[in-house]
Design a protein around this motif. Structure first.
Motif, PDB file in Angstrom:
ATOM      1  N   VAL A  81      -6.247  12.988  -0.961  1.00  0.00           N
ATOM      2  CA  VAL A  81      -5.603  11.683  -0.540  1.00  0.00           C
ATOM      3  C   VAL A  81      -5.890  10.654  -1.372  1.00  0.00           C
ATOM      4  CG1 VAL A  81      -5.289  12.321   1.875  1.00  0.00           C
ATOM      5  CG2 VAL A  81      -7.492  11.177   1.371  1.00  0.00           C
ATOM      6  N   ALA A  82      -4.954   9.663  -1.553  1.00  0.00           N
ATOM      7  CA  ALA A  82      -5.154   8.455  -2.386  1.00  0.00           C
ATOM      8  C   ALA A  82      -4.595   7.271  -1.773  1.00  0.00           C
ATOM      9  CB  ALA A  82      -4.869   8.673  -3.870  1.00  0.00           C
ATOM     10  N   ALA A 101      -6.010   4.213   8.031  1.00  0.00           N
ATOM     11  CA  ALA A 101      -6.519   5.544   7.953  1.00  0.00           C
ATOM     12  C   ALA A 101      -5.299   6.371   7.257  1.00  0.00           C
ATOM     13  CB  ALA A 101      -6.819   6.303   9.126  1.00  0.00           C
ATOM     14  N   ASN A 102      -5.674   7.001   5.988  1.00  0.00           N
ATOM     15  CA  ASN A 102      -4.883   7.870   5.458  1.00  0.00           C
ATOM     16  C   ASN A 102      -5.184   9.314   5.750  1.00  0.00           C
ATOM     17  OD1 ASN A 102      -2.927   8.920   3.719  1.00  0.00           O
ATOM     18  ND2 ASN A 102      -4.046   8.325   1.854  1.00  0.00           N
ATOM     19  N   LEU A 103      -4.472  10.226   6.369  1.00  0.00           N
ATOM     20  CA  LEU A 103      -4.802  11.276   6.784  1.00  0.00           C
ATOM     21  C   LEU A 103      -3.815  12.497   6.257  1.00  0.00           C
ATOM     22  CD1 LEU A 103      -3.475  12.534   9.685  1.00  0.00           C
ATOM     23  CD2 LEU A 103      -4.602  10.344  10.095  1.00  0.00           C
ATOM     24  N   VAL A 106      -9.080   7.199  -4.858  1.00  0.00           N
ATOM     25  CA  VAL A 106      -8.773   8.518  -4.818  1.00  0.00           C
ATOM     26  C   VAL A 106      -9.974   9.141  -3.837  1.00  0.00           C
ATOM     27  CG1 VAL A 106      -8.249  10.520  -6.107  1.00  0.00           C
ATOM     28  CG2 VAL A 106      -7.501   8.350  -6.824  1.00  0.00           C
ATOM     29  N   VAL A 107      -9.619  10.122  -3.096  1.00  0.00           N
ATOM     30  CA  VAL A 107     -10.414  11.028  -2.667  1.00  0.00           C
ATOM     31  C   VAL A 107      -9.761  12.599  -2.818  1.00  0.00           C
ATOM     32  CG1 VAL A 107     -11.555  11.938  -0.555  1.00  0.00           C
ATOM     33  CG2 VAL A 107     -11.331   9.468  -0.661  1.00  0.00           C
ATOM     34  N   LEU A 127       0.728  -1.127  -0.077  1.00  0.00           N
ATOM     35  CA  LEU A 127      -0.023   0.023  -0.021  1.00  0.00           C
ATOM     36  C   LEU A 127       0.834   1.354   0.295  1.00  0.00           C
ATOM     37  CD1 LEU A 127      -2.526  -0.765   2.906  1.00  0.00           C
ATOM     38  CD2 LEU A 127      -2.960  -0.897   0.356  1.00  0.00           C
ATOM     39  N   VAL A 128       0.599   2.272  -0.671  1.00  0.00           N
ATOM     40  CA  VAL A 128       1.075   3.600  -0.582  1.00  0.00           C
ATOM     41  C   VAL A 128       0.108   4.514  -0.486  1.00  0.00           C
ATOM     42  CG1 VAL A 128       2.349   5.206  -1.860  1.00  0.00           C
ATOM     43  CG2 VAL A 128       2.738   2.556  -2.375  1.00  0.00           C
TER      44      VAL A 128
END
Length: 257
Positions: free
Chosen positions: A66-67, A103-105, A57-58, A30-31
């Motif tokens: 973020v993605a 969570a990617n923040l 993708v957000v 994951l990246v």
DNA sequence: ATGGCACGGCAACCGTGA
């Protein structure tokens, strides 16, 4: 083993080739990307599919975004931070991979917009803490990773690079970060490298990279069971030394099975 | 000495970043 990366890329369209080259070489599962600075329709998905990575993708126009890149399909659990669903800034997404909630923040910087801008950063952090508590109360395996825009201690920045009143080092910012960690999370980098000088960001200005005048603001926080599996944390500083780089370096975390 | 660097949007600089 799970290998994941968090990287504020400061525009994915400018950095797509560098990120792809990094993925092809490092082969992370994951990246987690921050500051992609585009809408989903502008994200170079085809380019990454050619090296075997898909993208969730957000995004938004111009700022933030973020993605998550992954080799295997992942489940997107959330596209916004609970309590901030109406916020138009794309700063949070949550995915499920290998049974772990990740969570990617991209936390608000807090230096713009005066005191209201700073209070907004603190409110965002308090919402994050509440949500993290919910996840942990649920006995979930959790990773919170990304650009936190907080230097947790004086060990996490070169002397004199920031004013003591800067939103990245202010006492309230650090207290909010500690409150989050004290829920029972482990700061992965500091768990394995408690006293080392570790930076993840170097400003473009003032030859900060050449002088190693950096900050540690990109973090990975692990729930207890995940922390037991922590194997390594490495900051890929060589990516900051490349032509036209992001001002952040990738943080690479490996977890053994 | 109040600059400096990089990005997107947009077509000349400006807001934002940290």
């Amino acid at each position: 083993m799970i290998k994941f990366v968090t990287w504020n890329v400061n525009s994915i369209r400018i950095r797509a080739a560098q990120v792809a080259e990094f993925c092809a070489r490092e082969q992370p599962d994951l990246v987690l990307l921050q500051e992609i600075k585009c809408e989903e329709s502008q994200f170079p998905k085809l380019f990454f599919s050619e090296i075997g990575y898909r993208a969730e993708v957000v995004g938004q126009k111009s700022y933030n975004g973020v993605a998550v890149l992954s080799r295997d399909p992942i489940t997107v659990l959330r596209r916004s931070l609970p309590g901030w669903e109406e916020d138009k800034e794309a700063r949070y997404m949550e995915v499920l991979f290998g049974g772990v909630t990740i969570a990617n923040l991209y936390l608000p910087n807090g230096n713009s917009g005066g005191d209201a801008g700073y209070q907004r950063k603190l409110a965002w952090m308090e919402n994050l803490r509440c949500h993290a508590r919910t996840l942990l109360d649920d006995e979930r395996d959790v990773v919170l990773a990304g650009d936190f825009n907080v230097c947790p201690t004086d060990l996490d920045l070169a002397e004199g690079v920031l004013d003591p009143n800067d939103a990245l080092v202010r006492n309230e910012s650090r207290a909010a970060f500690r409150a989050l960690v004290w829920l029972g999370l482990t700061d992965a980098a500091r768990a394995l490298h408690p006293t080392e000088t570790l930076y993840t960001f170097w400003d473009y200005q003032g030859a900060a990279w050449q002088r190693d005048r950096g900050l540690r603001i990109d973090h990975a926080l692990l729930s207890p069971r995940v922390a037991e599996h922590l194997e390594s944390v490495a900051i890929a500083r060589s990516e900051r030394d490349k032509p036209q780089p992001s001002d952040h370096a990738p943080v690479v975390v490996t977890l053994r099975c």
